[in-house]
Design an enzyme around this catalytic site. Structure first.
Site, PDB file in Angstrom:
ATOM      1  N   CYS A 119      68.125  15.800  26.113  1.00  0.00           N
ATOM      2  CA  CYS A 119      68.120  17.034  25.541  1.00  0.00           C
ATOM      3  C   CYS A 119      68.582  17.712  26.402  1.00  0.00           C
ATOM      4  O   CYS A 119      68.876  17.770  27.512  1.00  0.00           O
ATOM      5  CB  CYS A 119      66.787  16.995  25.092  1.00  0.00           C
ATOM      6  N   CYS A 121      66.684  21.043  27.138  1.00  0.00           N
ATOM      7  CA  CYS A 121      65.855  22.142  26.868  1.00  0.00           C
ATOM      8  C   CYS A 121      65.251  22.460  27.974  1.00  0.00           C
ATOM      9  O   CYS A 121      65.003  23.596  28.828  1.00  0.00           O
ATOM     10  CB  CYS A 121      64.018  22.428  25.550  1.00  0.00           C
ATOM     11  N   CYS A 129      67.073  23.437  22.559  1.00  0.00           N
ATOM     12  CA  CYS A 129      67.062  22.477  22.762  1.00  0.00           C
ATOM     13  C   CYS A 129      68.607  22.043  22.387  1.00  0.00           C
ATOM     14  O   CYS A 129      69.526  21.141  22.303  1.00  0.00           O
ATOM     15  CB  CYS A 129      66.734  20.778  21.941  1.00  0.00           C
ATOM     16  N   LYS A 194      61.118  13.376  14.694  1.00  0.00           N
ATOM     17  CA  LYS A 194      60.520  14.341  16.072  1.00  0.00           C
ATOM     18  C   LYS A 194      59.794  15.674  14.781  1.00  0.00           C
ATOM     19  O   LYS A 194      60.545  16.701  14.825  1.00  0.00           O
ATOM     20  CB  LYS A 194      61.263  14.892  16.691  1.00  0.00           C
ATOM     21  N   ARG A 204      55.736  21.457  28.290  1.00  0.00           N
ATOM     22  CA  ARG A 204      56.144  22.131  28.212  1.00  0.00           C
ATOM     23  C   ARG A 204      55.592  23.132  29.593  1.00  0.00           C
ATOM     24  O   ARG A 204      56.776  23.329  30.097  1.00  0.00           O
ATOM     25  CB  ARG A 204      56.236  23.048  26.412  1.00  0.00           C
ATOM     26  N   GLU A 232      65.476  11.731   7.561  1.00  0.00           N
ATOM     27  CA  GLU A 232      65.567  11.131   8.914  1.00  0.00           C
ATOM     28  C   GLU A 232      66.338  10.501   9.199  1.00  0.00           C
ATOM     29  O   GLU A 232      67.428  10.166   9.952  1.00  0.00           O
ATOM     30  CB  GLU A 232      65.055  12.272  10.076  1.00  0.00           C
ATOM     31  N   LYS A 247      56.915  10.766  16.329  1.00  0.00           N
ATOM     32  CA  LYS A 247      56.576  11.678  16.997  1.00  0.00           C
ATOM     33  C   LYS A 247      55.748  13.347  17.271  1.00  0.00           C
ATOM     34  O   LYS A 247      57.143  13.410  16.238  1.00  0.00           O
ATOM     35  CB  LYS A 247      57.709  11.735  18.544  1.00  0.00           C
TER      36      LYS A 247
HETATM   37  C1  PBG Z   1      62.507  17.794  24.625  1.00  0.00           C
HETATM   38  C2  PBG Z   1      60.932  16.604  24.564  1.00  0.00           C
HETATM   39  C3  PBG Z   1      60.058  17.251  24.248  1.00  0.00           C
HETATM   40  C4  PBG Z   1      58.705  15.796  24.419  1.00  0.00           C
HETATM   41  C5  PBG Z   1      60.063  15.146  24.271  1.00  0.00           C
HETATM   42  N1  PBG Z   1      61.309  15.712  24.856  1.00  0.00           N
HETATM   43  C6  PBG Z   1      59.206  18.538  24.113  1.00  0.00           C
HETATM   44  C7  PBG Z   1      59.278  19.100  23.080  1.00  0.00           C
HETATM   45  O1  PBG Z   1      60.713  19.020  22.259  1.00  0.00           O
HETATM   46  O2  PBG Z   1      59.388  20.017  22.730  1.00  0.00           O
HETATM   47  C8  PBG Z   1      57.683  16.367  24.288  1.00  0.00           C
HETATM   48  C9  PBG Z   1      56.625  15.309  25.192  1.00  0.00           C
HETATM   49  C10 PBG Z   1      55.351  15.334  25.673  1.00  0.00           C
HETATM   50  O3  PBG Z   1      54.540  15.877  24.532  1.00  0.00           O
HETATM   51  O4  PBG Z   1      55.066  14.230  26.280  1.00  0.00           O
HETATM   52  N2  PBG Z   1      62.538  17.842  23.320  1.00  0.00           N
HETATM   53 ZN    ZN Z   2      64.080  19.427  23.670  1.00  0.00          ZN
END
Ligand code: PBG
Ligand code: ZN
Length: 325
Positions: A119, A121, A129, A194, A204, A232, A247
């Protein structure tokens, strides 16, 4: 019917209960997330995630060895780069933090299966992202960067890649790039379903990846939607995903269960940072029994149909399983 049938007959002792137990869980099902940071000798605990650390590569190796000893043979890596920019260049830098971490882990603890989160981000200065064009997260311009990132992970020695960005078409793009570049055997575990969840809060902080403006609802799924999860998942399946992930996990057990019924691919579920933090906080306050709640929530994710669970409890659960066996 009662009194002929009495369900309690098979609950009379632990041996009988174990004989008819429908769901099992082992350390082999668990993936442990690791946060790796630039520097040396860094081992900083994340305040909202007790027991989870941001650490430099040297420290990471020690924790990886500890994982193996406990029987946790799978980890997923998240990186904290030295600097960020608008297009997330650090994500695919040859000497980027993740690339260094993969090389070190694969040379020092080769049996460990190293999956990488793909990713942008953590690498973009705006924290989204994808890349931004005309004030919009541009889907198609992001795909190439994601594929480059996955490829750089594979080149560094990653065993599996896990795109978590939620851009449309990224699984196909990553698959095509890996195949062209001679990595046909690297599986893709897609964060297929997700949700735009408030349960990512502690993550975060940990990965320093909060969006600097707006939110992620333009690309992550609406928590209200269930049918959309099938769309999806089927897109990712057709694009070449090897594992489909849902997730978060605990609040989306219905989705895990439905995907399990519909698809024959392995299903993964991510028990995310907020789920972990809540159990830890309840336990620390003496309000719940942390260990029992941990085991029960992980078991329920398996019962819903997940083959694989990504969880910050992986090491604790492995210890617990040894203790109760
Ligand atoms: C990044 C990502 C995130 C998580 C996993 N990969 C954060 C988001 O999408 O904001 C979250 C994992 C967690 O909260 O344990 N894309
Ligand atoms: Zn991300």
């Amino acid at each position: 019917m009662f009194p002929e049938y009495r369900p309690r007959r098979l609950r009379r002792n632990e041996t009988l209960r174990a004989m008819i137990r429908e769901t099992s869980i082992s350390a082999a099902n668990l993936i442990y997330p690791l946060f790796v940071q630039v520097g040396k000798n860094i081992h900083d605990e994340i305040s909202s995630m007790p027991g989870v650390y941001r650490q430099s590569v040297d420290q990471l190796v020690k924790e990886a060895e500890e994982c193996l000893e406990l029987g946790v043979k799978n980890v997923i890596l998240f990186g904290l780069p030295a600097k960020k920019d608008a297009v997330g260049s650090g994500a695919h830098a040859k000497d980027g933090i993740i690339q260094q971490a993969i090389r070190e882990l694969k040379s020092k603890v080769p049996e460990l299966i190293v999956t990488t989160d793909v990713c942008l981000c953590e690498y973009t200065d705006h924290g989204h992202c994808g890349v931004i064009i005309n004030n919009d997260i541009d889907n198609d311009a992001t795909l190439e960067i994601l594929a480059k990132t996955a490829l750089s992970h594979a080149r560094a020695g990653a065993d599996m890649v896990a795109p978590s960005d939620m851009m449309d078409g990224r699984v196909a793009e990553i698959r095509a790039t890996l195949d062209e570049e001679n990595f046909p055997n690297i599986p893709i575990m897609s964060y297929a379903v997700k949700y735009a969840s408030a349960l990512y809060g502690p993550f975060r902080d940990a990965a320093d990846g909060a969006p600097q403006f707006g939110d992620r609802r333009g690309y992550q799924m609406d928590p209200a939607n269930s049918r959309e999860a099938f769309r999806e998942a089927s897109l990712d399946l057709e694009e070449g995903a090897d594992i489909l992930m849902v997730k978060p996990a605990g609040a989306y057990l219905d989705i895990i269960s439905k995907l399990r019924d519909e698809y024959d691919l392995p299903i993964a579920a991510y028990q995310v940072s907020g789920e972990y933090a809540m159990i830890k906080a309840g336990g620390a306050n003496g309000w719940i029994d942390e260990e029992k709640v941990m085991a029960e929530t992980l078991l329920s994710i398996r019962r819903a149909g997940a083959d694989i669970i990504l969880t910050y409890f992986a090491k604790d659960m492995a210890r617990y399983l040894k203790k109760v066996s």
